[in-house]
Write a protein that holds these residues in place. Structure first.
Motif, mmCIF file in Angstrom:
data_model
loop_
_atom_site.group_PDB
_atom_site.id
_atom_site.type_symbol
_atom_site.label_atom_id
_atom_site.label_comp_id
_atom_site.label_asym_id
_atom_site.label_seq_id
_atom_site.Cartn_x
_atom_site.Cartn_y
_atom_site.Cartn_z
ATOM 1 N N LEU A 73 17.885 9.210 45.439
ATOM 2 C CA LEU A 73 17.052 8.173 44.830
ATOM 3 C C LEU A 73 15.590 8.598 44.768
ATOM 4 C CD1 LEU A 73 18.454 4.839 46.307
ATOM 5 C CD2 LEU A 73 19.101 6.046 44.221
ATOM 6 N N ARG A 74 14.971 8.330 43.638
ATOM 7 C CA ARG A 74 13.550 8.567 43.438
ATOM 8 C C ARG A 74 13.014 7.461 42.519
ATOM 9 N NH1 ARG A 74 14.966 11.526 46.797
ATOM 10 N NH2 ARG A 74 14.483 13.742 47.140
ATOM 11 N N ARG A 75 11.724 7.386 42.376
ATOM 12 C CA ARG A 75 11.037 6.477 41.465
ATOM 13 C C ARG A 75 11.475 5.018 41.688
ATOM 14 N NH1 ARG A 75 10.130 11.043 41.932
ATOM 15 N NH2 ARG A 75 9.898 12.614 40.317
ATOM 16 N N SER A 99 9.829 16.810 45.405
ATOM 17 C CA SER A 99 10.393 15.873 44.430
ATOM 18 C C SER A 99 9.846 14.460 44.611
ATOM 19 C CB SER A 99 11.916 15.856 44.536
ATOM 20 O OG SER A 99 12.335 15.415 45.813
ATOM 21 N N LEU A 100 9.325 14.166 45.807
ATOM 22 C CA LEU A 100 8.763 12.834 46.077
ATOM 23 C C LEU A 100 7.286 12.739 45.740
ATOM 24 C CD1 LEU A 100 10.466 12.025 49.494
ATOM 25 C CD2 LEU A 100 10.726 10.689 47.408
ATOM 26 N N GLU A 101 6.689 13.823 45.345
ATOM 27 C CA GLU A 101 5.241 13.847 45.074
ATOM 28 C C GLU A 101 4.800 12.710 44.148
ATOM 29 O OE1 GLU A 101 1.475 15.244 45.747
ATOM 30 O OE2 GLU A 101 3.228 16.348 46.460
ATOM 31 N N PRO A 102 5.508 12.462 43.007
ATOM 32 C CA PRO A 102 5.065 11.368 42.127
ATOM 33 C C PRO A 102 5.209 9.988 42.759
ATOM 34 C CG PRO A 102 6.506 12.911 40.951
ATOM 35 C CD PRO A 102 6.627 13.225 42.412
ATOM 36 N N ASP A 103 6.049 9.864 43.784
ATOM 37 C CA ASP A 103 6.291 8.555 44.400
ATOM 38 C C ASP A 103 5.317 8.238 45.530
ATOM 39 O OD1 ASP A 103 8.576 7.963 42.831
ATOM 40 O OD2 ASP A 103 9.778 9.285 44.094
ATOM 41 N N LEU A 104 4.614 9.243 46.038
ATOM 42 C CA LEU A 104 3.787 9.032 47.233
ATOM 43 C C LEU A 104 2.707 7.964 47.040
ATOM 44 C CD1 LEU A 104 3.418 12.675 48.610
ATOM 45 C CD2 LEU A 104 4.934 10.854 49.411
ATOM 46 N N PRO A 105 1.994 7.914 45.901
ATOM 47 C CA PRO A 105 1.007 6.835 45.745
ATOM 48 C C PRO A 105 1.624 5.441 45.853
ATOM 49 C CG PRO A 105 0.630 8.550 44.113
ATOM 50 C CD PRO A 105 1.927 8.875 44.773
ATOM 51 N N ALA A 106 2.799 5.251 45.225
ATOM 52 C CA ALA A 106 3.450 3.936 45.287
ATOM 53 C C ALA A 106 3.933 3.626 46.701
ATOM 54 C CB ALA A 106 4.623 3.886 44.308
ATOM 55 N N LEU A 107 4.414 4.650 47.410
ATOM 56 C CA LEU A 107 4.873 4.449 48.779
ATOM 57 C C LEU A 107 3.703 4.060 49.686
ATOM 58 C CD1 LEU A 107 7.335 7.473 49.104
ATOM 59 C CD2 LEU A 107 7.943 5.063 48.830
ATOM 60 N N ARG A 108 2.569 4.710 49.483
ATOM 61 C CA ARG A 108 1.392 4.373 50.296
ATOM 62 C C ARG A 108 0.877 2.978 49.931
ATOM 63 N NH1 ARG A 108 -0.011 10.112 49.280
ATOM 64 N NH2 ARG A 108 0.305 11.243 51.229
ATOM 65 N N ALA A 109 0.969 2.617 48.643
ATOM 66 C CA ALA A 109 0.510 1.302 48.216
ATOM 67 C C ALA A 109 1.353 0.185 48.829
ATOM 68 C CB ALA A 109 0.539 1.206 46.689
ATOM 69 N N MET A 110 2.608 0.501 49.170
ATOM 70 C CA MET A 110 3.470 -0.478 49.833
ATOM 71 C C MET A 110 3.096 -0.667 51.296
ATOM 72 S SD MET A 110 7.182 0.646 48.271
ATOM 73 C CE MET A 110 8.074 -0.419 49.421
ATOM 74 N N GLY A 111 2.193 0.161 51.809
ATOM 75 C CA GLY A 111 1.795 0.056 53.205
ATOM 76 C C GLY A 111 2.763 0.713 54.162
ATOM 77 N N LEU A 112 3.612 1.589 53.647
ATOM 78 C CA LEU A 112 4.603 2.255 54.493
ATOM 79 C C LEU A 112 3.956 3.316 55.378
ATOM 80 C CD1 LEU A 112 7.488 2.864 51.942
ATOM 81 C CD2 LEU A 112 7.626 1.412 53.956
ATOM 82 N N CYS A 113 4.397 3.407 56.621
ATOM 83 C CA CYS A 113 4.088 4.566 57.456
ATOM 84 C C CYS A 113 4.987 5.705 56.983
ATOM 85 C CB CYS A 113 4.367 4.268 58.924
ATOM 86 S SG CYS A 113 3.381 2.931 59.591
#
Length: 555
Positions: A73-75, A99-113
């Protein structure tokens, strides 16, 4: 990569190595305040490996819920899964970072550790969780952190395959974990056995049945990070494997391999799993036997399971009165057109007769509960049927059609969403596929229904993979279909492919294939159409496609 290790029995006094971390509100993990209190969800995006197990066990011992995220799973689908289980942290494999590079901004925006299960390079805000854990003071973790208030509390989340939509986070209770301890005991597997496990650990079959089942007996596990049909028998010989756990098409992949020296003289005595088609079953035993095949049926979120102890080929269990008393279930009539169970004049469901396909349902009770899914209550309500046999009763709807023959053997018929209606008749995709797979020229078959303008219902379409060095003989194919299937079940379209699209758990992707349709201008694969007037399958050219849509070509 293949790893061999012994899983200690839960009754053993041997300790399981675990990483230890402090989870107080002042902890700063990943560069942000991370108050990970008991009950908070931590998602794992990891391949099958010992790190997956140690992190799962260690986080659970700290009182945290773990969510097993499918590694592909990605994006959007990845973000959906993390939101649905309300994850507060994500542990990912270092090799997935690119492969997760494009998802990192959204993951950080979710407040995830964000943690990595190993060393990482210059990724800001992502720390090596294993290094953090090893730097902690080695002291016992208080037992109250992991002690559930209720045995029905959610222990972890396992996501459904998402073959008909986005994955759903199935709630797994402490009770279900304890029940899975007994899986291999029910299969007559012993502590001395060596079990080959090449299934994804994010899947119930790999983690709960495979690993937790081995915990229940203290057996040795050969953990394969990814299944390889070419290396399977060499691995079995090297590690003296005695039990093989399969799912879906793994056995088919093995029988389609060219003969090798390694497949002779193995010590495998038992293959246990689900989804083994009858034709593959026979070929598997003929080529690799003598060994026992123990076919089972169950679902991640379900409250019913069956075992075929007799070895009856094609059966998933037997509906004996004793088994149904201990693990109750029923088969009820189902209308493919409406997508609903058939009810009588009183509004009650109708039980099927022997040999008649029916929807498998199981009563929801304290002994066989259904916890549902994380997210909105509508997800859970969609899997429940009320007033099935009497007012107020509640049954879990498996979504699977099974039939019980006159000897009581249960056989899988089809998924409710896969069976389609054509010419006023129900067409079971699994039955059509089994008939087509009897042709020596075919290696794999995927049957599904497609919408055709101007026609009611759906027309059958078959995606085919040829067995080298065979070619598709259209005259032989037509003769075989016409002799072995009723006319309404004949595939109207054929699609020749190099390989079939499957999920990471080897389920065929019927929904995606159906959406792609049969337009030769948009599909790169060779296509064929059934011309009933000519009594033959013909290449589906743009001209024939236009004639079909205009109603000039009869299918």
């Amino acid at each position: 990569m293949c790893l061999l290790f012994t899983v200690p029995s839960l009754r053993s006094r041997r300790a399981i190595p675990q990483p230890h971390c402090s989870w107080d509100g002042a902890s700063k993990i990943g560069g942000a305040a991370a108050p990970l209190e008991p009950g908070v969800t931590v998602a794992l995006l990891l391949p099958s490996s010992p790190e997956f197990l140690w992190l799962w066990f260690g986080l659970a011992k700290a009182g945290l819920r773990v969510a097993f995220v499918p590694t592909a799973l990605r994006r959007g689908p990845l973000l959906h899964c993390l939101r649905s289980c309300d994850a507060r942290a994500l542990v990912l494999a270092p090799e997935f970072l690119e492969s997760l590079e494009p998802d990192l901004p959204a993951l950080r925006a979710m407040g995830l550790c964000l943690w990595a299960a190993g060393p990482v390079t210059s990724q800001a805000g992502i720390r090596d969780l294993l290094a953090v854990a090893s730097a902690e003071v080695d002291r016992p973790v208080p037992g109250y952190l992991s002690a559930p208030r209720n045995i029905m509390d959610t222990c972890l989340y396992i996501f459904t395959s998402g073959t008909t939509g986005l994955p759903k986070a199935a709630r797994i209770s402490h009770l279900k974990i304890l029940q899975c301890q007994g899986f291999y005991r029910l299969c007559a597997v012993h502590q001395e056995d060596v079990i080959y496990l090449a299934l994804p650990l994010y899947h119930m079959s790999g983690s709960l049945l495979g690993i937790v089942g081995c915990l229940g007996i203290g057996a040795t596990v050969v953990l394969k990070s990814k299944f390889s049909a070419g290396q399977f028998w060499e691995d079995c010989q090297q590690h003296r494997v005695t039990v093989f756990q399969y799912i879906g098409e793994l056995c088919r992949y093995l029988v389609n391999q060219p003969p090798s020296e390694a497949e002779r003289g193995h010590q495998v005595r038992l293959a246990v799993g689900s989804g083994l088609r009858p034709d593959t079953w026979e070929r598997f035993l003929r080529r690799f036997g003598p060994l026992q095949v123990l076919e089972t049926y169950g679902m991640t979120e379900g409250n019913v399971a069956t075992f075929n102890y007799t070895g009856q080929q094609g059966a998933v269990g037997r509906a004996s009165w004793l088994y149904k008393r201990l693990f109750p279930f029923s088969l009820i009539r189902y209308d493919v057109t409406t997508g609903e169970p058939v009810r009588d004049t009183r509004g009650r469901c109708v039980a099927t007769s022997p040999g008649e396909p029916g929807l498998l349902v199981a009563p929801v009770s304290q002994q066989s509960p259904f916890l549902g899914y994380a997210g909105g209550p509508e997800l859970t309500r969609g899997k429940l049927l009320e007033g099935v046999f009497r007012p107020g009763d509640v049954f879990f709807n498996t979504g699977d059609l099974l039939l019980c023959d006159d000897q009581g053997f249960l056989r899988f018929h089809d998924r409710t969403g896969d069976t389609f209606r054509w010419k006023g008749e129900n067409v079971a995709t699994t039955e059509v596929a089994e008939v087509l797979e009897a042709l020596d020229c075919l290696q794999e078959v995927n049957v599904y229904g497609v919408t055709v303008s101007g026609h009611e219902g759906k027309a059958g379409m078959a995606a085919l993979v040829l067995r080298p060095p065979h070619r598709l003989d259209l005259a032989q194919f037509y003769a075989h279909v016409s002799e072995n299937l009723p006319p309404y079940a004949w595939p109207r379209f054929l699609r020749l492919q190099e390989s079939l699209a499957t999920t990471e758990t080897f389920k065929q992707q019927k929904v995606r294939m159906a959406k792609e349709g049969f337009d030769p201008s948009s599909l790169p694969d060779p296509l064929y159409v059934l011309d009933q007037a000519a009594g033959a399958y013909l290449p589906l050219t743009p001209a024939r496609h236009s004639a079909l849509l205009a109603g000039d070509l009869r299918i």
